[in-house]
Design a protein around this motif. Structure first.
Motif, PDB file in Angstrom:
ATOM      1  N   TYR A  33       0.844  -1.185   0.191  1.00 27.52           N
ATOM      2  CA  TYR A  33       0.074  -0.015  -0.081  1.00 27.52           C
ATOM      3  C   TYR A  33       0.964   1.276  -0.074  1.00 27.52           C
ATOM      4  O   TYR A  33       1.747   1.401   0.880  1.00 27.52           O
ATOM      5  CB  TYR A  33      -0.768  -0.078   1.245  1.00 27.52           C
ATOM      6  CG  TYR A  33      -1.606   1.085   1.499  1.00 27.52           C
ATOM      7  CD1 TYR A  33      -2.874   1.359   0.634  1.00 27.52           C
ATOM      8  CD2 TYR A  33      -1.482   2.082   2.380  1.00 27.52           C
ATOM      9  CE1 TYR A  33      -3.765   2.698   0.923  1.00 27.52           C
ATOM     10  CE2 TYR A  33      -2.269   3.222   2.328  1.00 27.52           C
ATOM     11  CZ  TYR A  33      -3.358   3.335   1.696  1.00 27.52           C
ATOM     12  OH  TYR A  33      -4.051   4.472   1.918  1.00 27.52           O
ATOM     13  N   VAL A  34       0.656   2.182  -1.097  1.00 23.87           N
ATOM     14  CA  VAL A  34       1.480   3.168  -1.125  1.00 23.87           C
ATOM     15  C   VAL A  34       0.662   4.296  -1.528  1.00 23.87           C
ATOM     16  O   VAL A  34      -0.108   4.533  -2.394  1.00 23.87           O
ATOM     17  CB  VAL A  34       2.427   3.222  -2.480  1.00 23.87           C
ATOM     18  CG1 VAL A  34       3.504   4.290  -2.600  1.00 23.87           C
ATOM     19  CG2 VAL A  34       3.397   1.709  -2.061  1.00 23.87           C
ATOM     20  N   GLU A  35       0.842   5.421  -0.572  1.00 20.67           N
ATOM     21  CA  GLU A  35      -0.080   6.699  -0.890  1.00 20.67           C
ATOM     22  C   GLU A  35       0.856   7.721  -1.585  1.00 20.67           C
ATOM     23  O   GLU A  35       1.852   7.619  -1.529  1.00 20.67           O
ATOM     24  CB  GLU A  35      -0.635   7.578   0.419  1.00 20.67           C
ATOM     25  CG  GLU A  35      -1.416   6.598   1.208  1.00 20.67           C
ATOM     26  CD  GLU A  35      -2.167   7.277   2.198  1.00 20.67           C
ATOM     27  OE1 GLU A  35      -2.243   8.552   2.402  1.00 20.67           O
ATOM     28  OE2 GLU A  35      -2.800   6.576   3.272  1.00 20.67           O
ATOM     29  N   LEU A  36       0.309   8.322  -2.769  1.00 23.91           N
ATOM     30  CA  LEU A  36       0.990   9.210  -3.655  1.00 23.91           C
ATOM     31  C   LEU A  36       0.847  10.524  -3.481  1.00 23.91           C
ATOM     32  O   LEU A  36      -0.033  11.016  -3.030  1.00 23.91           O
ATOM     33  CB  LEU A  36       0.376   8.933  -4.852  1.00 23.91           C
ATOM     34  CG  LEU A  36       0.615   7.493  -5.803  1.00 23.91           C
ATOM     35  CD1 LEU A  36      -0.032   7.476  -6.975  1.00 23.91           C
ATOM     36  CD2 LEU A  36       2.281   7.115  -5.876  1.00 23.91           C
ATOM     37  N   ALA A  37       1.947  11.196  -3.680  1.00 24.46           N
ATOM     38  CA  ALA A  37       1.820  12.798  -3.983  1.00 24.46           C
ATOM     39  C   ALA A  37       2.617  13.252  -5.085  1.00 24.46           C
ATOM     40  O   ALA A  37       1.437  14.105  -5.816  1.00 24.46           O
ATOM     41  CB  ALA A  37       2.836  13.256  -2.875  1.00 24.46           C
ATOM     42  N   GLU A  43       3.632  21.564  -1.889  1.00 24.79           N
ATOM     43  CA  GLU A  43       2.340  21.494  -2.705  1.00 24.79           C
ATOM     44  C   GLU A  43       1.455  20.371  -1.929  1.00 24.79           C
ATOM     45  O   GLU A  43       0.186  20.698  -1.952  1.00 24.79           O
ATOM     46  CB  GLU A  43       2.574  21.114  -4.210  1.00 24.79           C
ATOM     47  CG  GLU A  43       3.204  22.046  -5.010  1.00 24.79           C
ATOM     48  CD  GLU A  43       3.571  21.453  -6.432  1.00 24.79           C
ATOM     49  OE1 GLU A  43       3.596  22.300  -7.296  1.00 24.79           O
ATOM     50  OE2 GLU A  43       3.646  20.355  -6.514  1.00 24.79           O
ATOM     51  N   ASP A  44       1.955  19.445  -1.470  1.00 27.53           N
ATOM     52  CA  ASP A  44       1.186  18.509  -0.959  1.00 27.53           C
ATOM     53  C   ASP A  44       0.733  18.968   0.468  1.00 27.53           C
ATOM     54  O   ASP A  44      -0.432  18.605   0.663  1.00 27.53           O
ATOM     55  CB  ASP A  44       1.844  17.067  -0.870  1.00 27.53           C
ATOM     56  CG  ASP A  44       1.141  16.045  -0.258  1.00 27.53           C
ATOM     57  OD1 ASP A  44       0.152  15.641  -0.904  1.00 27.53           O
ATOM     58  OD2 ASP A  44       1.514  15.217   0.546  1.00 27.53           O
ATOM     59  N   ALA A  45       1.671  19.628   1.241  1.00 28.19           N
ATOM     60  CA  ALA A  45       1.079  20.041   2.464  1.00 28.19           C
ATOM     61  C   ALA A  45       0.160  21.281   2.257  1.00 28.19           C
ATOM     62  O   ALA A  45      -0.847  21.339   3.071  1.00 28.19           O
ATOM     63  CB  ALA A  45       2.380  20.685   3.291  1.00 28.19           C
ATOM     64  N   ALA A  46       0.295  22.111   1.274  1.00 31.46           N
ATOM     65  CA  ALA A  46      -0.739  23.223   1.172  1.00 31.46           C
ATOM     66  C   ALA A  46      -2.168  22.663   0.610  1.00 31.46           C
ATOM     67  O   ALA A  46      -3.123  23.100   0.864  1.00 31.46           O
ATOM     68  CB  ALA A  46      -0.289  24.255   0.161  1.00 31.46           C
ATOM     69  N   HIS A  47      -2.128  21.854  -0.505  1.00 30.40           N
ATOM     70  CA  HIS A  47      -3.632  21.380  -1.034  1.00 30.40           C
ATOM     71  C   HIS A  47      -3.287  19.888  -1.392  1.00 30.40           C
ATOM     72  O   HIS A  47      -3.375  19.233  -2.447  1.00 30.40           O
ATOM     73  CB  HIS A  47      -3.645  22.198  -2.337  1.00 30.40           C
ATOM     74  CG  HIS A  47      -3.756  23.739  -2.060  1.00 30.40           C
ATOM     75  ND1 HIS A  47      -4.793  24.242  -1.246  1.00 30.40           N
ATOM     76  CD2 HIS A  47      -2.930  24.521  -2.394  1.00 30.40           C
ATOM     77  CE1 HIS A  47      -4.657  25.421  -1.403  1.00 30.40           C
ATOM     78  NE2 HIS A  47      -3.302  25.842  -2.023  1.00 30.40           N
ATOM     79  N   PRO A  48      -3.237  18.898  -0.267  1.00 31.70           N
ATOM     80  CA  PRO A  48      -3.047  17.440  -0.727  1.00 31.70           C
ATOM     81  C   PRO A  48      -4.310  17.169  -1.787  1.00 31.70           C
ATOM     82  O   PRO A  48      -3.896  16.108  -2.482  1.00 31.70           O
ATOM     83  CB  PRO A  48      -3.230  16.765   0.745  1.00 31.70           C
ATOM     84  CG  PRO A  48      -3.636  17.708   1.662  1.00 31.70           C
ATOM     85  CD  PRO A  48      -3.503  19.088   1.088  1.00 31.70           C
ATOM     86  N   ALA A  49      -5.318  17.308  -1.579  1.00 27.34           N
ATOM     87  CA  ALA A  49      -6.549  16.793  -2.299  1.00 27.34           C
ATOM     88  C   ALA A  49      -6.319  17.282  -3.811  1.00 27.34           C
ATOM     89  O   ALA A  49      -6.744  16.569  -4.588  1.00 27.34           O
ATOM     90  CB  ALA A  49      -7.771  16.920  -1.802  1.00 27.34           C
ATOM     91  N   PHE A  50      -6.103  18.534  -3.922  1.00 25.02           N
ATOM     92  CA  PHE A  50      -5.999  19.315  -5.246  1.00 25.02           C
ATOM     93  C   PHE A  50      -5.030  18.536  -6.009  1.00 25.02           C
ATOM     94  O   PHE A  50      -5.302  18.183  -7.370  1.00 25.02           O
ATOM     95  CB  PHE A  50      -5.767  20.605  -4.996  1.00 25.02           C
ATOM     96  CG  PHE A  50      -5.558  21.272  -6.321  1.00 25.02           C
ATOM     97  CD1 PHE A  50      -6.881  21.714  -7.147  1.00 25.02           C
ATOM     98  CD2 PHE A  50      -4.577  21.830  -6.839  1.00 25.02           C
ATOM     99  CE1 PHE A  50      -6.754  22.258  -8.378  1.00 25.02           C
ATOM    100  CE2 PHE A  50      -4.415  22.393  -7.993  1.00 25.02           C
ATOM    101  CZ  PHE A  50      -5.742  22.792  -8.800  1.00 25.02           C
ATOM    102  N   GLY A  51      -3.836  18.287  -5.433  1.00 24.73           N
ATOM    103  CA  GLY A  51      -2.747  17.763  -6.303  1.00 24.73           C
ATOM    104  C   GLY A  51      -3.116  16.374  -6.679  1.00 24.73           C
ATOM    105  O   GLY A  51      -2.563  15.968  -8.029  1.00 24.73           O
TER     106      GLY A  51
END
Length: 171
Positions: A33-37, A43-51
């Motif tokens: 199981y790997v979560e992607l950024a 960018e991931d810290a500011a808008h994780p869902a958007f990216g």
């Protein structure tokens, strides 16, 4: 479990060694199981869902790999590709299942510590543009008494699809 970072590629290898010390054959299922950024940390810290909305996934059956790419949001932004591949020393005992949709893997109201995918269900095989992408691979291994099996899950990144595919085939 052995973890190594490739000195020549942008890849991490996690090798699992299993030994059946019992007197009866056993079967075990292994799931990654790997979560992607696929973006910068900022960018991931500011808008994780958007990216994550810009990530598309693809299954490559000939090498049991998942590829993911982040679509550039502008012509000046470089594209980034990730790969996650399973390799087995010796012969495989079963089909390799895969999942790239986090919600299908975790289930409603559940988290990575208790995912729906580990409740005995097959992985869905979902790929494409999913809302919240992950990379997950699963296989079953049968071990005779005293037998040893080694499997490796490798995750990495590359500048383009052909390089990501070449690295997936390499690992």
């Amino acid at each position: 479990l052995e973890i190594a970072v490739s000195p020549e590629d942008d890849a991490e290898v996690r090798r699992v060694s299993l030994t059946n010390r019992g007197d009866r054959p056993c079967e075990i299922e292994l799931t990654s199981y790997v979560e992607l950024a696929l973006g910068t940390v900022a960018e991931d810290a500011a808008h994780p869902a958007f990216g994550k909305l810009f990530v598309e996934t693809e299954w490559v059956p000939e090498c049991a790999a998942l590829l993911a790419r982040r679509r550039p949001r502008s012509p000046f932004e470089p594209s980034l590709h990730a790969f996650h591949v399973l390799s087995i020393d010796g012969r495989s005992q079963g089909q390799v299942e895969f999942e790239t949709d986090r919600m299908r893997f975790l289930g409603r109201g559940r988290g990575p510590d208790d995912p729906l995918a580990l409740d005995g269900r097959a992985l869905s095989g979902t790929t494409g543009a999913v809302l919240d992408p992950v990379l997950s691979l699963r296989t079953r291994v049968r071990l005779a008494p005293g037998a040893l099996a080694r499997l490796s899950f490798t995750t990495g990144v590359a500048a383009d699809r052909s390089a990501a595919g070449a690295l997936a085939r390499k690992y």
